[in-house]
Design an enzyme around this catalytic site. Structure first.
Site, PDB file in Angstrom:
ATOM      1  N   GLY A  18       1.077  -1.221  -0.128  1.00  0.00           N
ATOM      2  CA  GLY A  18       0.181  -0.077   0.080  1.00  0.00           C
ATOM      3  C   GLY A  18       0.837   1.323  -0.152  1.00  0.00           C
ATOM      4  O   GLY A  18       1.976   1.277   0.117  1.00  0.00           O
ATOM      5  N   HIS A  19       0.219   2.307  -0.061  1.00  0.00           N
ATOM      6  CA  HIS A  19       0.943   3.833  -0.014  1.00  0.00           C
ATOM      7  C   HIS A  19       1.641   3.989   1.138  1.00  0.00           C
ATOM      8  O   HIS A  19       1.353   3.439   2.332  1.00  0.00           O
ATOM      9  CB  HIS A  19      -0.147   4.841  -0.260  1.00  0.00           C
ATOM     10  CG  HIS A  19      -1.146   4.993   0.738  1.00  0.00           C
ATOM     11  ND1 HIS A  19      -2.392   4.045   0.656  1.00  0.00           N
ATOM     12  CD2 HIS A  19      -1.437   5.653   1.728  1.00  0.00           C
ATOM     13  CE1 HIS A  19      -2.867   4.523   1.925  1.00  0.00           C
ATOM     14  NE2 HIS A  19      -2.525   5.493   2.283  1.00  0.00           N
TER      15      HIS A  19
END
Lengths: 366, 366, 366
Positions: free
Chosen positions: B261-262
């Site tokens: 994920g980010h």
């Protein structure tokens, strides 16, 4: 694409009732099916009594044997012995498919040494490598790439953006949904000295000397061998083997986002549902069904006819014919009992505490 | 591609035995290895005594140190100190690779402002954006797209259909398997007022006022920074960061269908096996191994040298060096005890009920 | 792309402080934000007091209301009422986007019967089929394919390598991340006679006659219907319906590697986080949040406003508004109690054994 009720019933090997010359233009849910008009109409899928309420009089429907088309006011009906099976024939009859134009698209890049079977259709921007063989009647969508020396059998349907690497062989009637990757390199690495994973496998969990280590790649020289009548889902990945090939047997169906690791062997007629992962070198028997999100450890064996419920995590060998569930997966009945007991666990804790008190008092008295 | 047994042993830094001038044409499993013919033959991988039974007399094999090539009737052999490590060199020696032709394919679209290193090979239908830098000797397969301003180091191998977005930087010797996506936008949304998720994080599970809310997108301005010697698996996805970059350290290997994920930070020399998911802003230390289907909650920290067993679900911080397993993940030994107790749980329930009866009787008597 | 502090504050509908004419060139973390120079500078994201320590005097920052820009030595500041919401506007303001050039790239293959809205941008090697409609201002990245008769609304952003099959409709402002597949065929098969799965669903786990069976395909005639303001993550897959369409409601956001099976219906304003899988024909209400790796069984219903924690496995109907966790998923509070009890389970086992001994002695005495 309209065909008559009679023709459809014949194609489906099912009994028809009513006006057999009415044209059928497609299939729909009962609520979306209007009474037959001058151009014919769609046929309603009402293959259980609970769906009959939404049927409109004057329409055409597929019913289960035993339902009464006359009482439902239908113009025509097809009666199904095994409705789900009839559904297969019906949907095949009306599937327009992805629409890949015949012939080889002028933008496709086909290596001169590749062999393309008669009547194969190859879409725009496809790249086909040296020595590739594509069977008769195969259809290949846009942006597909097929690597050197790979062979795909007759009547394959390879959708847009599929990646098939070099050294893969697949049988006839292969279907690959968009974005699937067949023949990526295996995930196989080694450290110069014993790695932490090797250590905990040996010691069952305890670690002695943690040291800095880099991973060296083990290349994948094996390819992938796929039988006849296999289907592979969208964005699924099947890695190539290390020395021998990764294998998928005849008739096995693989859903979206499934991962088969290097050297995995899957037998015939299996169903591997979405997001299943099978780690390197594990072997799966014939007619095995793994429901969605099931995980299979590396280097284990799953016998024929095993069925694993959703999200089961399989860490050890499973004997043939077993139905399993849970993390870690155990027999389904056992899992059901465990789950029942788990839900009562907080209550157990209270009961146990009370019992301890009571017994302590009894002991003190005694 | 045949080399002599002598040359192969030298390349592998291992001891050789027998007729060292025999040509080796490839590697195979013992059962698939025939006696050496006039053109030489494949070398059998028989690096443990259990594999020796399938060896055919007159063939060439790789054995573990301590096994006896003469007794096995071999013509030549290479003796491995650490067989798995030798496998790395051996497979590298015989890997023909994906076959990307040298030079820039005429159909590739390379922005005039991009810099392509010497000896780079760029396949058909590749799209390379403005300001991109591709290192020396890089190989890029068909249908790859690389966005504006991205930099990839020397000797990269980027397989077919990989998507690298704008603003990504990667070091040398990057390998990306087909279909991987690097630099997609983060999954980050906000509601005008407190959302249900924010509410239950605050209240630990209870919800007060449920109201209709729409999600507003938080854009991802950060890129992705990838170190040297990183490998990224087929159809894996690494999202870009929100403000700063998502980061993957040197030597880390990422398997198929993994999701980062980010803002995630992964350290050096980690192994993230297939279908692992790491949610936004979590940090993973160095030399961490996450087995297949492991999940990591957002905003948590996993220390150096942690090993998580298959399908572990990690909800909270994990100290360095710990070996964990289960959902929720706990120390592996604890999990083993829990699982043992769980299997006995239905029996516990019965025992508890019996005890209650007995104690009730005792109390009544008392 | 510099704008003044004043303009930025207006765009964000927030209060500004200090020298409002300073130009802002981008956003960064506090430690990466230098004092404003002659060309302006980046604005530091310091929207909680804990981030303020890294702020450099002379710089520009976004603070939470209540923090003191003067005491922090800032040149200018924007004060946020709800920082996360302001982040949405701020990142939108500075997002340069993927950089798809205006117009239709000469290599794109657009069927003459397709309709492309004004100001749409279509990248290199895109393939657009017959009868497709693309809305006004849509941007389509390289290597995208869109099948026959599909419609995409205004202002869509479809990133590189996305596969949208035939017969899909999507509303306005659709965002699709690279590699996603919309409209692959459903995973739906039937055996001529009752299959093992049908048998164990009927018998709840026991199997009688195991026999060899092949799977026959049920084709997917339904398409996919997607509302307005939907986002679909990288390498996610949404299968088409069997007879009716698979549906995703307005405002729903879907993360990377998510799988929606055939006939699934997802309501409005949901968040489906990474690696979630929803099996065929299940229905999800409005404003539902499924955290990463959640699995949903086929043919079940999840009510409005349900929130499921990470890796929850949902096997049965969930009523509206419930917060759930675990495998199998139960109310979050219940799960927390179960987990607490599970950790104490090995101790319970010991306590139970001791109690049994004590009671046995008491009974013997009695």
């Amino acid at each position: 694409m309209a065909i008559t009720v009679r023709e459809l019933a014949q194609a489906l090997d099912a009994r028809a009732w009513g006006d057999l010359d009415l044209p059928v233009t497609g299939a729909a849910e009962p609520a979306a099916t209007d009474p037959v008009g001058p151009q014919g109409g769609t046929i309603a899928m009402a293959m259980a009594p609970k769906y009959a309420a939404a049927l409109k009089p004057g329409s055409i429907a597929i019913l289960a044997e035993g339902m009464d088309p006359e009482a439902l006011g239908l113009r025509a009906a097809i009666l199904a012995q095994r409705p789900r099976l009839l559904m297969a024939g019906l949907t095949r009859a009306f599937d327009p498919g992805p629409g890949i134009a015949p012939g080889i698209h002028p933008t496709a890049i086909v290596d001169p040494s590749a062999t393309i079977g008669p009547d194969a259709a190859i879409g725009p921007f496809v790249v086909i490598g040296a020595g590739v063989r594509i069977g008769q009647g195969a259809r290949i969508g846009p942006h597909v790439s097929i690597g050197r020396g790979t062979a795909v059998g007759d009547d394959a349907l390879i959708h847009a953006g599929v990646r098939i690497a070099h050294g893969v062989t697949a049988g006839d009637r292969l279907i690959v949904q968009p974005g699937a990757v067949i023949g990526g390199d295996g995930f196989s690495f080694v450290t110069p000295e014993e790695s932490g994973i090797e250590e905990i496998r040996r010691t069952l969990g305890s670690r002695d000397a943690i040291r800095q280590q880099h991973w060296t790649r083990i290349h994948s020289l094996g390819g992938v061998e796929i039988g006849d009548d296999v289907e592979i889902g969208a964005n699924a990945t099947i890695d190539r083997g290390t020395i021998r090939a990764t294998r998928v047997g005849n008739g096995t169906k693989i859903d979206n986002l499934v991962m088969l690791g290097h050297n995995v062997v899957v037998g015939d007629d299996c169903l591997l549902c979405s997001q299943v992962g099978i780690a390197g070198s594990s072997r799966v028997g014939n007619r095995v069904v793994l429901a969605g999100q099931v995980g299979v450890n590396d280097n284990i064996e799953i016998g024929d006819d095993v069925i694993a419920g959703g999200a089961s995590k399989i860490f050890t060998r499973v004997p043939a014919g077993r139905v399993i569930l849970g993390n870690p997966a155990v027999r389904m009945e056992t899992q059901m009992e465990i789950q029942k007991a788990m839900r009562r666990l907080p209550r157990f804790a209270q009961q146990l505490a009370k019992l301890q008190e009571a017994v302590t008092r009894l002991l003190e008295k005694g």
